[in-house]
Write an enzyme that holds these catalytic residues in place. Structure first.
Site, PDB file in Angstrom:
ATOM      1  N   GLN A 105      54.437  34.743  55.013  1.00 25.59           N
ATOM      2  CA  GLN A 105      55.806  35.262  54.973  1.00 25.59           C
ATOM      3  C   GLN A 105      56.699  34.237  54.264  1.00 25.59           C
ATOM      4  O   GLN A 105      57.599  33.649  54.853  1.00 25.59           O
ATOM      5  CB  GLN A 105      56.297  35.538  56.400  1.00 25.59           C
ATOM      6  CG  GLN A 105      55.458  36.585  57.121  1.00 25.59           C
ATOM      7  CD  GLN A 105      55.983  36.898  58.501  1.00 25.59           C
ATOM      8  OE1 GLN A 105      57.194  36.992  58.716  1.00 25.59           O
ATOM      9  NE2 GLN A 105      55.079  37.079  59.456  1.00 25.59           N
ATOM     10  N   ASP A 178      41.895  38.425  43.589  1.00 23.69           N
ATOM     11  CA  ASP A 178      43.086  39.143  43.115  1.00 23.69           C
ATOM     12  C   ASP A 178      43.811  38.245  42.110  1.00 23.69           C
ATOM     13  O   ASP A 178      43.438  37.081  41.913  1.00 23.69           O
ATOM     14  CB  ASP A 178      44.015  39.554  44.271  1.00 23.69           C
ATOM     15  CG  ASP A 178      44.397  38.375  45.158  1.00 23.69           C
ATOM     16  OD1 ASP A 178      44.763  37.320  44.614  1.00 23.69           O
ATOM     17  OD2 ASP A 178      44.306  38.505  46.395  1.00 23.69           O
ATOM     18  N   LYS A 201      42.563  44.993  41.528  1.00 24.32           N
ATOM     19  CA  LYS A 201      42.691  45.997  42.595  1.00 24.32           C
ATOM     20  C   LYS A 201      44.080  46.613  42.566  1.00 24.32           C
ATOM     21  O   LYS A 201      45.048  46.011  42.096  1.00 24.32           O
ATOM     22  CB  LYS A 201      42.443  45.355  43.960  1.00 24.32           C
ATOM     23  CG  LYS A 201      43.499  44.346  44.377  1.00 24.32           C
ATOM     24  CD  LYS A 201      43.231  43.792  45.753  1.00 24.32           C
ATOM     25  CE  LYS A 201      44.372  42.855  46.163  1.00 24.32           C
ATOM     26  NZ  LYS A 201      44.170  42.251  47.479  1.00 24.32           N
ATOM     27  N   GLY A 235      39.329  40.241  56.813  1.00 20.50           N
ATOM     28  CA  GLY A 235      38.154  40.348  55.956  1.00 20.50           C
ATOM     29  C   GLY A 235      38.118  41.571  55.065  1.00 20.50           C
ATOM     30  O   GLY A 235      37.174  41.737  54.288  1.00 20.50           O
TER      31      GLY A 235
END
Length: 326
Positions: A105, A178, A201, A235
């Site tokens: 965050q 990613d 992705k 996961g």
């Protein structure tokens, strides 16, 4: 002559909370010191009490606490321990946080959201911390949230050297799960002399919390792929990335992450994954049931890295020099 001169030497003291005592003992052993005896317990209503059994007056104090589950309890205990050291007239207080809670965050994605990573830094500063020493923050910008020195340590040398000794480097491909981890994966490539691939992705806009992997950018067919990430929580993302690599012809997949959070459905996902090995450091305690039931988990000790950094801080040396080759 006015005033009083003293000829005392610097004194290091090493403290630990109750979250991960095994790591604290390892670091203390590497430093050649003992963990200061501490009386700590919970009252019936959940309030935490802490008292140190030795004087900390004038000492350079190092306090280790990893933010594992239950995370809010251990963060609160750490803040109380910092306050106790401040009121005990410690000369300096360095807070060692192997895993920094709320690091994900670190910015506002939408309106009316908190920046909780900044709040944690503010709480530590207010409690009395002079310095933070941590390992592989989720994003580098968190270093700027604390109004004081932040020593950012890296597990990359430890993890990469382990993989490099285990795998034929001629067949190795480093994979970022990613776009956000490409910079870290690139450092792995430099260290191991391996090519880079990226799992691309996208999230399905019609299905909440659903990640659809579209393609793998880079050559992975017939290769041993090592997926590199900073943490594995449930996961889902890492197992989906591994499935995509196998679908594109990867011979084998190894997953490495500094922090094995492993909450919720992580245990089942790791057990059912085709990944041959999951490699973590011990910044967080690995759930005992996973250690017993899953022989494809390898845990490497981060204690020597932390101890070396602590020694550099105490002796006014250079923490950066520990990672110059990166």
């Amino acid at each position: 002559m006015t005033g009083i001169k003293t000829t005392g030497e610097k004194k290091m003291m090493f403290f630990s909370g109750r979250a991960h005592p095994e790591l604290a003992e390892e670091v203390a052993h590497q430093l050649g010191v003992g963990v200061v005896p501490t009386k700590a317990f919970d009252f019936a209503n959940g309030e935490i009490y802490v008292r140190y059994q030795e004087s900390a007056r004038g000492a350079d104090c190092f306090l280790i606490q990893s933010h594992t589950a239950p995370i809010n309890k251990w963060i609160m205990e750490q803040l109380i321990m910092i306050d106790a050291l401040k009121r005990a007239s410690a000369r300096s207080i360095t807070v060692i946080v192997p895993f920094y809670g709320y690091a994900r965050q670190d910015k506002k994605h939408r309106g009316r959201e908190p920046i909780s990573a900044r709040l944690i830094a503010d709480l530590m500063k207010t409690a009395g911390a002079d310095r933070i020493l941590t390992v592989d923050l989720h994003t580098d910008q968190i270093q700027g949230f604390f109004d004081g020195p932040v020593d950012h340590l890296f597990a990359l040398p430890l993890l990469a050297d382990y993989v490099g000794r285990k795998v034929d480097r001629e067949k190795l491909t480093v994979v970022s799960p990613d776009a956000g981890r490409v910079r870290v994966a690139d450092r792995w490539c430099d260290r191991l002399g391996a090519p880079l691939a990226i799992v691309h992705k996208r999230r399905d806009k019609d299905v909440a919390n659903q990640v659809t992997v579209h393609e793998v950018v880079g050559e992975v067919r017939g290769r041993v792929c090592v997926l590199v990430d900073d943490m594995i929580d449930t996961g889902g993302t890492i197992c989906a990335a591994a499935d995509a690599l196998f679908a594109h012809g990867a011979e084998d997949v190894i997953v490495t992450a500094t922090h094995g959070v492993l909450s919720g459905p992580a245990a089942d996902r790791l057990k059912n994954s085709r990944v041959s090995e999951f490699v973590f450091t011990n910044t967080l305690p690995t759930p005992s049931e996973l250690n017993r039931e899953l022989d494809k988990i390898t845990v490497l000790s981060i204690a020597p890295t932390i101890a070396s950094a602590v020694r550099e801080v105490f002796e006014d040396g250079s923490v950066t020099s520990l990672f110059d080759e990166q």
